[in-house]
Motif scaffolding. Sequence first.
Motif, mmCIF file in Angstrom:
data_model
loop_
_atom_site.group_PDB
_atom_site.id
_atom_site.type_symbol
_atom_site.label_atom_id
_atom_site.label_comp_id
_atom_site.label_asym_id
_atom_site.label_seq_id
_atom_site.Cartn_x
_atom_site.Cartn_y
_atom_site.Cartn_z
ATOM 1 N N PRO A 44 -18.483 13.432 -0.622
ATOM 2 C CA PRO A 44 -20.053 12.919 -0.742
ATOM 3 C C PRO A 44 -20.528 12.750 0.691
ATOM 4 C CG PRO A 44 -18.597 11.503 -2.331
ATOM 5 C CD PRO A 44 -17.526 12.386 -1.432
ATOM 6 N N PRO A 45 -21.892 12.712 0.855
ATOM 7 C CA PRO A 45 -22.420 12.696 2.137
ATOM 8 C C PRO A 45 -22.133 11.371 2.571
ATOM 9 C CG PRO A 45 -24.020 13.513 0.576
ATOM 10 C CD PRO A 45 -22.736 13.082 -0.263
ATOM 11 N N GLY A 46 -21.685 11.153 4.014
ATOM 12 C CA GLY A 46 -21.516 10.026 4.719
ATOM 13 C C GLY A 46 -19.893 9.873 4.875
ATOM 14 N N THR A 47 -19.244 10.456 4.179
ATOM 15 C CA THR A 47 -17.585 10.357 4.028
ATOM 16 C C THR A 47 -17.182 10.619 5.318
ATOM 17 O OG1 THR A 47 -17.591 10.957 1.590
ATOM 18 C CG2 THR A 47 -15.382 11.041 2.845
ATOM 19 N N ARG A 48 -16.302 9.473 5.861
ATOM 20 C CA ARG A 48 -15.845 9.853 7.067
ATOM 21 C C ARG A 48 -14.525 10.897 6.891
ATOM 22 N NH1 ARG A 48 -12.841 5.935 10.067
ATOM 23 N NH2 ARG A 48 -12.415 4.740 8.468
ATOM 24 N N LEU A 49 -14.588 12.010 7.596
ATOM 25 C CA LEU A 49 -13.529 13.218 7.364
ATOM 26 C C LEU A 49 -12.540 13.036 8.104
ATOM 27 C CD1 LEU A 49 -16.344 15.830 7.083
ATOM 28 C CD2 LEU A 49 -15.158 14.750 5.113
ATOM 29 N N VAL A 50 -12.280 12.432 9.291
ATOM 30 C CA VAL A 50 -11.227 12.387 10.295
ATOM 31 C C VAL A 50 -10.564 11.026 10.205
ATOM 32 C CG1 VAL A 50 -10.452 12.793 12.557
ATOM 33 C CG2 VAL A 50 -12.301 14.159 11.651
ATOM 34 N N TYR A 51 -9.222 11.057 9.974
ATOM 35 C CA TYR A 51 -8.541 9.702 10.029
ATOM 36 C C TYR A 51 -8.080 9.381 11.182
ATOM 37 C CZ TYR A 51 -5.026 6.351 8.648
ATOM 38 O OH TYR A 51 -4.406 5.109 8.401
ATOM 39 N N THR A 52 -8.547 8.129 11.706
ATOM 40 C CA THR A 52 -8.311 7.832 13.397
ATOM 41 C C THR A 52 -7.368 6.690 13.384
ATOM 42 O OG1 THR A 52 -10.204 6.334 12.888
ATOM 43 C CG2 THR A 52 -10.643 8.621 13.696
ATOM 44 N N ARG A 53 -6.794 6.176 12.473
ATOM 45 C CA ARG A 53 -5.927 4.966 12.613
ATOM 46 C C ARG A 53 -4.495 5.407 13.480
ATOM 47 N NH1 ARG A 53 -2.349 1.633 8.254
ATOM 48 N NH2 ARG A 53 -1.264 0.474 9.369
ATOM 49 N N ALA A 54 -4.112 6.586 13.116
ATOM 50 C CA ALA A 54 -2.961 7.215 13.880
ATOM 51 C C ALA A 54 -3.179 8.941 13.798
ATOM 52 C CB ALA A 54 -1.794 6.820 13.203
ATOM 53 N N SER A 55 -2.582 9.777 14.363
ATOM 54 C CA SER A 55 -2.584 10.924 14.350
ATOM 55 C C SER A 55 -1.734 11.468 13.417
ATOM 56 C CB SER A 55 -2.240 11.699 15.767
ATOM 57 O OG SER A 55 -0.853 11.471 16.008
ATOM 58 N N PHE A 56 -1.879 12.773 12.731
ATOM 59 C CA PHE A 56 -1.044 13.027 11.723
ATOM 60 C C PHE A 56 0.329 13.319 12.083
ATOM 61 C CE2 PHE A 56 -5.012 13.300 9.375
ATOM 62 C CZ PHE A 56 -4.596 12.711 8.057
ATOM 63 N N PRO A 57 0.524 13.866 13.492
ATOM 64 C CA PRO A 57 1.981 14.108 14.028
ATOM 65 C C PRO A 57 2.846 12.911 14.043
ATOM 66 C CG PRO A 57 0.467 15.442 14.989
ATOM 67 C CD PRO A 57 -0.370 14.499 14.048
ATOM 68 N N GLU A 58 2.135 11.477 14.351
ATOM 69 C CA GLU A 58 2.583 10.323 14.649
ATOM 70 C C GLU A 58 2.996 9.652 12.993
ATOM 71 O OE1 GLU A 58 1.513 5.876 16.224
ATOM 72 O OE2 GLU A 58 0.053 7.654 16.530
ATOM 73 N N LEU A 59 2.194 10.188 12.164
ATOM 74 C CA LEU A 59 2.279 9.498 10.666
ATOM 75 C C LEU A 59 3.581 10.506 10.155
ATOM 76 C CD1 LEU A 59 -1.290 9.607 9.189
ATOM 77 C CD2 LEU A 59 -0.023 7.445 9.712
#
Length: 253
Positions: A44-59
């Motif tokens: 949907p419009p307005g959805t935040r697309l980039v997860y910023t709490r931690a990087s995916f390599p870190e996860l």
Amino acid sequence: MTARRLFPAGSSLVRRPLFWVGGAFLLLTFAMDRIAPHLGLLFPPGTRLVYTRASFPELVASHAMLTGVASLAAIAIGLSAAIFATRPAGRDYAATLEMLSAVAQTFPPVAVLALAVPSLGYGALPTVFALMLYGVFPVMGASLAGVGSVPASVLEAADGAGFTAGGRLLRIELPLAAPIILAGVRTSVTIGIGTATIGSTVGALTLGSPIIDGLSGDNPAFVLQGTVLVALFAVTVDLAFGEGERALLRRRG
């Protein structure tokens, strides 16, 4: 252009699912932040697309560490218990351990995690404990079956050849039981990778973090990213174990 022409030296490798699934997992792990901004049409419009709490390599690294520590502990405990139960001093406990192996898998891991939190607090520690406890039983059940399946005639021959009890275990019983034990380890580790996602509900940093944050924040992009990476991680590890099992069987053959 065929995969054989692209990778002439490793044409046998590129025909294996592990190559493609593992490659997709690594690609998304290290490039998700660059891929995610181009997925706006899916949400949907307005959805935040980039997860910023931690990087995916870190996860992924945190998820792998939690699963790895728990799996190593589960393998050590499960294999030790099975060896004890197949020795003369512990044979009276074999039936009880087999029953525990069958019954324990009916308990949901989230219940084990919930019971661990009051005594161990929040974060990585209760997650590792829950994963270890849940992962012990597949290893123990497979080890009991594997060591118990070694033919009595082989054991008698080993005794006749002068093997000590320890030598017979290390050089005869465990090598013969290895394929069955490895299958139990494979099940335990693969289940652990999927189950570790629930650790994010008690504050552990895992690939479940974007899933939990996405569900609580009504963000399907985060849920999709975490789910895809967890699935690819589990399938990659499962396929790697499959390759190891086939290599072991070829070596024995």
